[in-house]
Design a protein around this motif. Structure first.
Motif: not given
Length: 389
Positions: A88-89, A92, A138, A140, A181, A183-185, A189-191
């Motif tokens: 997922t990371y 993104h 980014t 993670y 960014y 990223d918390q798969p 949550s990704y913002s």
């Protein structure tokens, strides 16, 4: 990702704390460092993300990838979920990558120097991407607690300052914008959050620099708050204790009505939330101290309640069946949960197969601070949703 062997006194991950409470880092330095299984699990998950990202964006021999992944899978804390969250990371990152007209520069696990703004400080960016006039950081996060917002996030902004120092000599004034960014798969949550390079540099110069100088010297005023959560000194900090036990708010107060007003209840709920967290941290410390043989006056550690369990479940159940008891009283047939089946089958195929049979009723009303991003609950909206379902 290699495990860090040393830590900056003023680390980016603790920036929210030392920007608010400048004496905290020197106070923490007097306390022993510790780690946890969650932290080690997070480091392993980061390593998986780095490996899959390098496989996607750099030239990597399949044999090297297989060898590195096998080594990661041999870790005691390995979970199959880690490859899913890492994918997922990477997806993104690919979204950001594809948004540029020309192929951007991308690199992983970049150590950055923050000493222009924070004494002796450094940090590591999970991913740096540069394309056009934009620098993208980014980060993670492996946690399953609460989503972390990148907006005005000091950790991310410090990373960005470090990345600017590293890459501005190469890309020059072409860099105009910085995007960050998180990223918390595991929380879906990704913002992101963007500011100009000039705004970022001004923040570093006028907000970070003076606070960092105070924090490095251990000067300034103690300021307990939500940022105390991960402070190593939080249990023994006198300022935090005073904030939760002082009676100065009431000593000169005029006689009050017998009943609390709604405004007072709101204020007490806010205070009480921090008080409960503080009290629980005291209990955790006291139990640990007692188990280490240190006395805590008025308290002792005892053995908690225990429940019976099988020494060998398979042999026990075989004995019951062999005695003639029917299998139905020993075993229940229970289907897996919706979430378990979705994880096994995969989100896409699962939705195609049974999406029409899934409903999501309204959740029960829950009390949260007004800053929570979820819309306020109304009975009318809830009743309407139940009718529609």
């Amino acid at each position: 990702m290699p495990t860090p062997t040393n830590h900056a006194l003023l680390s980016p991950s603790a920036a929210e704390r030392w920007l608010h409470c400048t004496p905290a880092p020197r106070l923490e330095a007097e306390m022993p460092e510790s780690t946890s299984e969650y932290a080690e699990e997070g480091r392993l998950a980061h390593s998986v993300c780095e490996l899959l990202a390098r496989k996607k964006f750099t030239v990597m021999k399949p044999s090297a990838y297989t060898r590195e992944l096998k080594k990661l899978k041999s870790h005691a804390l390995w979970q199959d979920e880690m490859t899913a969250t890492a994918n997922t990371y990477v997806e993104h990152l690919m979204e950001r990558h594809m948004a540029f007209a020309c192929k951007p520069y991308i690199v992983f696990e970049v150590k950055v120097d923050l000493t222009d703004f924070v004494p002796e400080a450094f940090g590591t960016c999970d991913c740096v991407m540069i394309g056009g006039d934009e620098l993208i950081i980014t980060d993670y996060k492996n946690g399953k607690g609460v989503p972390v917002s990148p907006q005005n996030n000091p950790q991310m902004m410090l990373y960005a300052l470090g990345a600017l120092k590293l890459y501005r000599p190469i890309f020059g004034d072409t860099l105009k914008k910085v995007s960050m960014y998180i990223d918390q798969p595991r929380l879906n949550s990704y913002s992101g959050y963007s500011i100009t390079v000039d705004e970022l540099l001004a923040w570093g110069e006028h907000t970070v620099k003076p606070k960092a100088a105070l924090a490095y010297m251990g000067m300034g005023e103690y300021a307990p708050g939500s940022w105390c959560r991960f402070c190593r000194a939080k249990v023994r900090c006198r300022a935090r204790a005073n904030a939760h036990t002082a009676l100065e708010d009431f000593k000169d107060a005029k006689p009050a009505p017998s009943l609390l007003s709604d405004a007072e209840i709101g204020d007490l709920l806010t205070r009480g939330e921090a008080l409960v967290d503080w009290y629980n941290s005291l209990k955790e410390y006291a139990l640990s101290a007692l188990l280490d043989g240190k006395p805590i006056p008025g308290w002792k550690a005892v053995e908690g309640r225990s429940t019976r369990q099988w020494a060998d479940q398979d042999k026990a159940l075989d004995a019951i069946l062999s005695a003639g008891h029917p299998r139905e009283i020993v075993y229940d047939t229970v289907p897996k949960t919706l979430a378990q089946l979705e994880k096994i089958i995969g989100a896409g195929p699962f939705a195609e197969l049974v999406g029409d049979f899934i409903v999501k009723p309204p959740g029960k009303p829950t009390l949260v601070p007004a800053s929570d991003k979820r819309p306020a609950y109304t009975r009318a909206a809830s009743d309407f949703a139940e009718v529609m379902s």
